[in-house]
Design an enzyme around this catalytic site. Structure first.
Site, PDB file in Angstrom:
ATOM      1  N   TYR A  71      20.894   8.299   1.367  1.00 20.79           N
ATOM      2  CA  TYR A  71      22.177   8.269   1.639  1.00 20.79           C
ATOM      3  C   TYR A  71      22.776   9.119   0.282  1.00 20.79           C
ATOM      4  CZ  TYR A  71      27.109   6.828   2.352  1.00 20.79           C
ATOM      5  OH  TYR A  71      28.592   6.768   2.816  1.00 20.79           O
TER       6      TYR A  71
ATOM      7  N   ALA B  86      40.257  12.369   2.443  1.00 18.81           N
ATOM      8  CA  ALA B  86      39.977  11.090   1.778  1.00 18.81           C
ATOM      9  C   ALA B  86      41.289  10.595   1.212  1.00 18.81           C
ATOM     10  CB  ALA B  86      38.685  11.187   0.966  1.00 18.81           C
TER      11      ALA B  86
ATOM     12  N   ALA C 111      44.138  15.633  -2.443  1.00 16.45           N
ATOM     13  CA  ALA C 111      45.130  15.723  -1.304  1.00 16.45           C
ATOM     14  C   ALA C 111      44.197  15.919  -0.006  1.00 16.45           C
ATOM     15  CB  ALA C 111      46.130  16.505  -1.487  1.00 16.45           C
TER      16      ALA C 111
ATOM     17  N   LYS D 166      23.508   8.091   7.314  1.00 19.58           N
ATOM     18  CA  LYS D 166      24.324   7.138   7.807  1.00 19.58           C
ATOM     19  C   LYS D 166      23.842   6.103   8.825  1.00 19.58           C
ATOM     20  CE  LYS D 166      28.443   8.021   5.768  1.00 19.58           C
ATOM     21  NZ  LYS D 166      29.642   7.102   5.215  1.00 19.58           N
TER      22      LYS D 166
ATOM     23  N   ASN E 294      31.923  12.147  -4.198  1.00 21.92           N
ATOM     24  CA  ASN E 294      30.513  12.332  -4.164  1.00 21.92           C
ATOM     25  C   ASN E 294      30.271  13.905  -3.878  1.00 21.92           C
ATOM     26  OD1 ASN E 294      29.600   9.691  -4.123  1.00 21.92           O
ATOM     27  ND2 ASN E 294      30.549   9.227  -2.058  1.00 21.92           N
TER      28      ASN E 294
ATOM     29  N   ARG F 117       0.974  -1.059  -0.091  1.00 19.79           N
ATOM     30  CA  ARG F 117       0.136  -0.045   0.077  1.00 19.79           C
ATOM     31  C   ARG F 117       0.804   1.323  -0.138  1.00 19.79           C
ATOM     32  NH1 ARG F 117      -1.985   2.986   4.283  1.00 19.79           N
ATOM     33  NH2 ARG F 117      -3.898   4.142   3.919  1.00 19.79           N
TER      34      ARG F 117
ATOM     35  N   GLU G 251      32.145  12.007  10.841  1.00 21.54           N
ATOM     36  CA  GLU G 251      31.519  12.251   9.626  1.00 21.54           C
ATOM     37  C   GLU G 251      31.794  13.706   8.942  1.00 21.54           C
ATOM     38  OE1 GLU G 251      30.121  10.653   5.832  1.00 21.54           O
ATOM     39  OE2 GLU G 251      30.833   9.456   7.668  1.00 21.54           O
ATOM     40  N   ASP G 252      32.371  13.436   7.756  1.00 18.98           N
ATOM     41  CA  ASP G 252      32.618  14.913   6.987  1.00 18.98           C
ATOM     42  C   ASP G 252      33.030  16.318   7.890  1.00 18.98           C
ATOM     43  OD1 ASP G 252      31.682  13.721   4.727  1.00 18.98           O
ATOM     44  OD2 ASP G 252      29.646  14.335   4.753  1.00 18.98           O
TER      45      ASP G 252
ATOM     46  N   ASP H 169      35.035   7.705   9.082  1.00 17.43           N
ATOM     47  CA  ASP H 169      34.557   6.931   7.819  1.00 17.43           C
ATOM     48  C   ASP H 169      35.250   7.657   6.345  1.00 17.43           C
ATOM     49  OD1 ASP H 169      33.368   4.915   6.326  1.00 17.43           O
ATOM     50  OD2 ASP H 169      31.978   6.647   5.720  1.00 17.43           O
ATOM     51  N   ASP H 170      35.258   9.029   6.771  1.00 20.58           N
ATOM     52  CA  ASP H 170      35.889   9.690   5.415  1.00 20.58           C
ATOM     53  C   ASP H 170      37.513   9.282   5.084  1.00 20.58           C
ATOM     54  OD1 ASP H 170      33.567  11.326   4.742  1.00 20.58           O
ATOM     55  OD2 ASP H 170      34.184  12.286   6.790  1.00 20.58           O
TER      56      ASP H 170
ATOM     57  N   ARG I  92      32.379  19.890   5.947  1.00 13.03           N
ATOM     58  CA  ARG I  92      32.662  19.504   4.735  1.00 13.03           C
ATOM     59  C   ARG I  92      31.665  18.441   4.272  1.00 13.03           C
ATOM     60  NH1 ARG I  92      34.741  15.744   1.683  1.00 13.03           N
ATOM     61  NH2 ARG I  92      34.389  14.302   3.404  1.00 13.03           N
TER      62      ARG I  92
END
Length: 621
Positions: A141, A346, A343, A212, A462, A86, A283-284, A306-307, A194
């Site tokens: 995401y 990441a 540079a 995330k 990304n 539905r 993160e970021d 994570d980056d 960032r």
């Protein structure tokens, strides 16, 4: 360190473990995510307005009587599958209607509809997300989450997560107790400085933390009642937001230096005081702080970035997969010539991880570590980084090339990306620059000179608009005999005559859920380089030989729960081998040591939360 290239040695002790462990495989591992009745202290409309417990039309008649819901819902009791059907019908119908005019992309409309479901029925939300993960992961995401963050002040309807600001200094230890959950397993925190490749979005960056954690629940089976998205608001340097009267964050320039560190230090102390076993994923955070905070906390708290580490792990898995796709063993990885564009945190994170991986394969000593450095050429906005660069970033310094050596290669300080590719003739061109279109036709033409039989292009930035090139551009210029991977999703390329150019999405979601889950279930005190390496190697080995030779180096996201299960098991195994594991709930460290690899996988599977409606029992407080 459990390395893929290790020889397997079967000893009498191992055989003894295998025999004595046979009874363990047959016994069911108890799970904390079982189907026990859930005690609730609310009834009637209060239940229907609580997304954690609301089942909507799926409440049985006995539950409706028990919880004073009879008459408050339509009489037809629907199964969860019918509810999903539905919802999907409504979603397809409402996608266009939910758009705020022609400038509102369809993906953002889907996000709005899914977010409304999340607000009223968490269990069904995760049922839909897991069932349609390929379709909706790009919505909750990357890439859609970037658009959500850019517009978050306008999209905000109800609070989700916690906000610790510079104005809260001295109060965080008490603030943390405002969160209602007694147990939190996973926190994703950002300072909004960032967000993806979109820059400083301030408090609006909390959207990335929410996205995330949705994947931690859907992919890793972390209980959604035990996750916490966090924004650390220290201001913003985005002038547009500073002047926007509708902006929801602190309208002041960002704190810096010791003032900034004091805020983050206080936050970390507060959350680990209340929840000593929580895992915090950073993160970021802008490059300026990403490495500093990682080094500041990683040996004291259960945390990772994570980056820096997740992106590096996925890239390592892809790089090892690219070696396999050339028909070579992974131990040949140290022979690969790699040009890296970007540079930032990441890019440097990938370089450090790749260098360590090569060094381990070469003997894991100082000579091997020094030798591995020679396989990388790092290019930033100013060109090739050499030892002649003025005011060189300390994090990039280990990868600065020797000037005399570069002169022999026909290169110089600041040489352009095209020049570097022409002279180096790399096996891999890896983009983590956040500069869309950086791999221009000229750069791709230069890659035709690669000495590799099957060069690899990794356009990892990304969101989609920041990808260094598209798969169509790569395959059209270089032909079918390449490996292509990207950070955001692209469709495969039809090369004609039944041939397909495979576009591999090297998304961090292949690793970070498994890293988090494996750390949680092992009870590891910290998250070591070895645990991260084990995760990357397991992902690299996940694809079959046949798939890899076809150019498929990353699996379909439809298999994400199985991938996460395998990655988590590898993380647990490594934590046990490094003597970092302390156990989780009913499984202590000693019991973990007795488990075989198959038993570890089963242990992980049994501790993954699934979105099933629990039986609700009312009890007066």
């Amino acid at each position: 360190m459990a390395m893929l290239w290790k020889h397997v040695r079967v000893s009498s002790s191992l055989l003894k473990r295998h025999v004595t462990g046979a009874h363990l495989l047959s016994r069911p591992f108890t799970t904390t995510e079982g189907h026990r009745p859930t005690i609730v202290h609310k009834r009637s409309l209060d239940i229907l307005h609580d997304p954690w417990f609301n089942k909507g039309t799926a409440f049985s008649m006995t539950e409706r009587d028990r919880l004073d819901l009879r008459g408050l819902l339509p009489p037809n009791v629907m199964s969860p599958d019918l509810q999903i059907e539905r919802f999907m019908v409504d979603l397809k119908r409402l996608e266009v209607q939910a758009r705020d005019g022609p400038s509102d992309p369809n993906a953002l409309a889907k996000w709005r509809i899914l977010n409304r479901l999340h607000d009223r029925n968490e269990t069904m939300y995760y049922k839909v997300l897991i069932a349609k993960i390929e379709e909706y992961a790009p919505v909750v995401y990357t890439p859609t989450v970037g658009l959500v963050c850019q517009n978050y002040s306008g999209l905000f309807r109800r609070p989700r997560g916690m906000y610790f600001s510079a104005e809260d200094r001295g109060e965080m230890m008490s603030m943390v107790y405002n969160w209602p959950a007694e147990q939190v397993d996973m926190i994703v925190v950002t300072d909004g400085s960032r967000i993806l490749g979109l820059g400083d979005l301030g408090v609006q960056g909390i959207g990335i933390a929410i996205g995330k954690l949705d994947l931690y629940v859907a992919a890793a089976g972390i209980n959604p009642q035990r996750v916490l998205p966090v924004m650390i608001d220290v201001g913003t340097n985005n002038e547009k937001l500073l002047e926007d009267p509708l902006y929801l964050g602190l309208q002041q320039h960002r704190l810096d230096g010791d003032d900034y560190l004091a805020v983050v230090d206080e936050f970390m102390e507060a959350v680990f005081t209340r929840w000593p076993n929580v895992i915090v994923q950073f993160e970021d955070f802008q490059s300026k702080w990403a490495f500093k905070l990682l080094q500041r906390y990683r040996n004291t708290y259960r945390m990772f970035n994570d980056d820096v580490q997740g992106t590096a792990g996925v890239a390592i898995a892809g790089l090892l997969g690219a070696v396999r796709a050339q028909g070579r063993p992974m131990i040949d990885f140290p022979k690969q010539k790699i040009v890296v564009a970007g540079a930032g945190s990441a890019g440097i994170g990938v370089l450090n991880a790749a260098r360590k991986t090569m060094a381990r394969m070469l003997g894991n000593n100082e000579v091997a570590f020094k030798s591995a450095k020679s396989q990388f050429w790092l290019v930033d906005a100013k060109g090739l980084i050499t030892e002649g660069r003025e005011n060189i970033d300390p994090d990039a310094l280990p990868f600065a090339r020797n000037l005399k050596e570069m002169d022999r290669q026909g290169l110089r300080e600041g040489a352009s990306l095209v020049e570097v590719v022409k002279q180096v003739k790399p096996d891999v061109l890896l983009g983590l620059s956040a500069v869309g279109g950086l791999f221009s036709n000229e750069v791709l033409e230069a890659l035709k000179g690669s000495t590799s039989t099957r060069p690899a292009i990794f356009a990892m930035s990304n969101p989609t608009k920041n990808a260094e090139c598209t798969p169509e551009e790569a395959f059209s210029i270089l032909g079918e005999n390449i490996i292509f991977a990207s950070g955001s999703p692209f469709s495969n390329v039809d090369l004609g005559y039944g041939r397909i150019g495979h576009c591999n999405q090297g998304n961090n979601m292949y690793l970070f859920p498994g890293i988090g889950l494996g750390t949680l279930l092992s009870g590891a005190r910290i998250i070591s380089d070895g645990m991260l390496q084990a995760a990357a190697e397991r992902l690299a080995a996940y694809m079959s030989e046949e798939e890899v030779l076809q150019g498929i180096i990353f699996p379909s996201t439809s298999r994400i729960r199985d991938i996460t299960k395998e990655v988590a098991a590898a993380v647990i195994k490594e934590a046990v081998e490094e003597d970092l594991a302390e156990g989780y709930h009913g499984m202590d460290a000693r019991e973990l040591q007795k488990l075989s690899e198959d038993e570890i996988v089963e242990y992980v599977k049994n501790n993954m939360w699934s979105p099933e409606y629990p039986t609700l029992v009312y009890k007066k407080e």
